[in-house]
Design a protein around this motif. Structure first.
Motif, mmCIF file in Angstrom:
data_model
loop_
_atom_site.group_PDB
_atom_site.id
_atom_site.type_symbol
_atom_site.label_atom_id
_atom_site.label_comp_id
_atom_site.label_asym_id
_atom_site.label_seq_id
_atom_site.Cartn_x
_atom_site.Cartn_y
_atom_site.Cartn_z
ATOM 1 N N ALA A 83 -2.973 3.710 -8.065
ATOM 2 C CA ALA A 83 -3.762 2.969 -7.074
ATOM 3 C C ALA A 83 -2.954 2.571 -5.854
ATOM 4 O O ALA A 83 -3.437 1.794 -5.021
ATOM 5 N N ARG B 291 -2.287 3.981 -3.146
ATOM 6 C CA ARG B 291 -2.900 4.325 -1.854
ATOM 7 C C ARG B 291 -3.736 3.166 -1.290
ATOM 8 O O ARG B 291 -3.905 3.041 -0.084
ATOM 9 N N GLY B 292 -4.301 2.352 -2.179
ATOM 10 C CA GLY B 292 -5.201 1.298 -1.730
ATOM 11 C C GLY B 292 -4.532 -0.002 -1.344
ATOM 12 O O GLY B 292 -5.224 -0.959 -0.972
ATOM 13 N N LEU B 293 -3.197 -0.080 -1.407
ATOM 14 C CA LEU B 293 -2.508 -1.333 -1.070
ATOM 15 C C LEU B 293 -2.662 -1.667 0.411
ATOM 16 O O LEU B 293 -2.515 -0.793 1.268
ATOM 17 N N ASP B 294 -2.921 -2.928 0.713
ATOM 18 C CA ASP B 294 -2.890 -3.381 2.103
ATOM 19 C C ASP B 294 -1.772 -4.393 2.348
ATOM 20 O O ASP B 294 -1.678 -4.990 3.410
ATOM 21 N N PRO C 190 2.285 6.544 1.103
ATOM 22 C CA PRO C 190 2.480 5.409 0.199
ATOM 23 C C PRO C 190 3.907 5.398 -0.352
ATOM 24 O O PRO C 190 4.511 6.463 -0.549
#
Length: 545
Positions: free
Chosen positions: A527, A529-532, A436
């Motif tokens: 948060a 890590r959760g990015l798209d 990330p």
């Protein structure tokens, strides 16, 4: 045998180039046509301004640890890309930058956008050269990639006239010449003896250590000596673990203050460091005269360049430092090194506790205290994340509170040309998609590289862009205050006014939020890590009254 254009593509593939970062014009149309079609390698990564293009290539080269390739358009594109090349040269980032030149058959008529590209690029590149014959292009490119890798690494510029790329005459492609990696430096016995004789040794961890993957070897050296270890001023990489008891933080970019920090030591090892590149002038040398100084670098021009050293060594950093650590382990009693480490660790822990208390007491709602914002962000970063930093005033606080240990976890440019951070973060995430990326940007810095957000949105690159917004060039106000001008005195040209960064992000198609305090900032960073896809976070900071 092949054509010049096919030779270009063949060499790019052979040199490990899988992405071309570019902004095209008419002189690049032959390359664009050759890269057309689904699944074409290398992939073309479009940037809408050349400063962002070169910054993306910079971040990509750092992430992949191989030379990147950028394509610019003629004189105007080269001029726009100069700031990125300057940053890459100062930060020793390897890349080849190719610019299209006008067709040679009408250069005499001074056609639109033509110019002396080599003269333009020469001050920002390790070497700048124009190709005059199709058959010369393959050899020039091979030389460019080799020189970009050669210490000191950096950008190499190649100007290619449009008719050279369109020429159908057969050309020969020279094979790549594999080079054996450099070995350990000579003189390590003498270096070990000088350092082992010290009672209060210190180490300066330079960016060559992080670039060359030599962090673990330098840790062994510092531990064998029990040496207090500093990062070089305005470090570009993570060159020493931030949580290590011997770590004393970065040296300030002012010679007088470096002198003050080092005067309590009697010996100094400088490893992989452009020693030293001050920002603000102060009289006198950075290194006290009584210090015994050993300097090691991959670049033979570096040892003794800015001040005399007792011993200068040239060689590969990883193997040289590993060998030096082995010698020091035999020369320095283990109890001595352990006791030095214990004492240094106790001092550093006390200083960190005081800073921690200050930062925590300043945490709260918006607008945020700059130290509190840096502290909240640093504490929330996942261990595997990469922090790309271009936030001048908050960046100073970040260096104080960061406790990053994983190599590659911190990226900056000492080049100083603003507008690098957005593009570098995009390029870095493309080059290392498993890690990330959080880009911390001053609002003034972000204004210089705003176009890079287009590439983040267009290519759906999941980067968290954190804009530290104080609405001013705060570092200049702070500098004026230190000079006696006082931050409250009105000065022209230092205020940006109120900017809504959510509107700027949404213009490029990027979602954006504004945090209401340090706790929301920490949750948002955690948060990542959760990015798209990309996300921009505006952090309102307290400015000067």
């Amino acid at each position: 045998m092949t054509t010049a254009l096919r030779a270009l593509l063949e060499i790019l593939a052979d040199e490990g180039v899988d992405r071309v970062f570019g902004n095209p014009g008419t002189t690049e149309l032959p390359l664009i046509e050759a890269l057309s079609g689904p699944g074409t390698v290398p992939e073309y990564v479009l940037g809408v301004q050349e400063g962002s293009v070169v910054a993306m290539a910079d971040g990509y080269a750092r992430a992949t640890r191989r030379p990147a390739f950028a394509s610019l358009h003629i004189a105007a594109g080269t001029a726009n890309g100069l700031i990125g090349m300057l940053n890459a040269r100062r930060s020793r980032t390897p890349m080849v930058v190719m610019a299209g030149q006008q067709d040679r058959r009408h250069l005499l008529q001074d056609p639109m956008l033509a110019g002396d590209l080599v003269a333009l690029a020469s001050g920002a590149a390790k070497r700048a050269e124009e190709v005059h014959r199709p058959e010369d292009l393959p050899l020039v490119l091979r030389r460019a990639f080799a020189l970009a890798r050669q210490p000191p690494q950096g950008p190499v510029f190649v100007s290619v006239p449009m008719d050279v790329l369109e020429d159908a005459a057969p050309v020969e492609v020279p094979a790549r010449s594999p080079l054996a990696p450099p070995g350990p430096a000579g003189g390590l016995d003498r270096a070990a003896a000088l350092l082992a004789a010290a009672e209060r040794p210190a180490v300066v961890a330079g960016d060559g250590v992080g670039r060359d993957g030599a962090v673990a070897a330098l840790v062994r050296v510092a531990e064998a000596l029990g040496a207090v270890t500093y990062h070089q001023p305005m470090n570009d990489h993570l060159d020493f673990p931030g949580s290590h008891p011997l770590y004393a933080g970065p040296l300030p970019p002012v010679n007088a203050r470096i002198h003050e920090r080092l005067k309590g030591h009697d010996a100094l090892l400088i490893a992989g460091c452009r020693a030293f590149s001050p920002h603000h002038y102060s009289p006198g040398p950075p290194v006290p005269e009584h210090l015994t100084v050993v300097q090691i670098d991959t670049d033979p021009a570096e040892p003794g360049r800015n001040f005399p050293v007792d011993l200068g060594l040239t060689g590969a950093l990883d193997s040289s430092l590993a060998a030096l650590a082995g010698r020091l382990t035999r020369l320095v009693p283990e109890d001595t090194a352990r006791e030095r480490t214990r004492e240094a660790g106790a001092r550093h822990a006390q200083a960190r506790d005081r800073l921690e208390l200050r930062a925590r007491s300043a945490r709260g709602g918006a607008p945020l205290d700059p130290l509190a914002a840096a502290h909240a962000l640093a504490g929330a970063l996942p261990e595997e994340a990469v922090l790309v930093e271009e936030s001048i005033t908050v960046g100073v606080h970040l260096r104080d509170v960061l406790r990053r240990d994983r190599p590659g976890g911190f990226v900056h440019t000492v080049g100083g040309g603003l507008g690098w951070g957005i593009g570098a973060a995009v390029g870095h995430r493309l080059g290392a998609p498993e890690r990330p990326v959080v880009a911390v940007l001053g609002d003034g810095c972000a204004m210089f590289g705003l176009q890079g957000l287009w590439s983040a949105a267009h290519h759906r690159v999941p980067v968290l862009f954190v804009v530290m917004a104080n609405g001013e060039y705060r570092t200049l106000k702070d500098t004026l205050g230190a000079r006696g001008g006082g931050p409250a005195v009105p000065h022209p040209g230092l205020g940006l006014g109120e900017l809504d960064w959510r509107v700027a992000a949404r213009f490029f198609g990027i979602p954006a939020v504004r945090v209401d305090g340090t706790e929301e900032l920490a949750r948002t960073v955690a948060a990542v890590r959760g990015l798209d896809g990309p996300l921009l976070v505006e952090v309102p900071l307290r400015g000067h009254p």
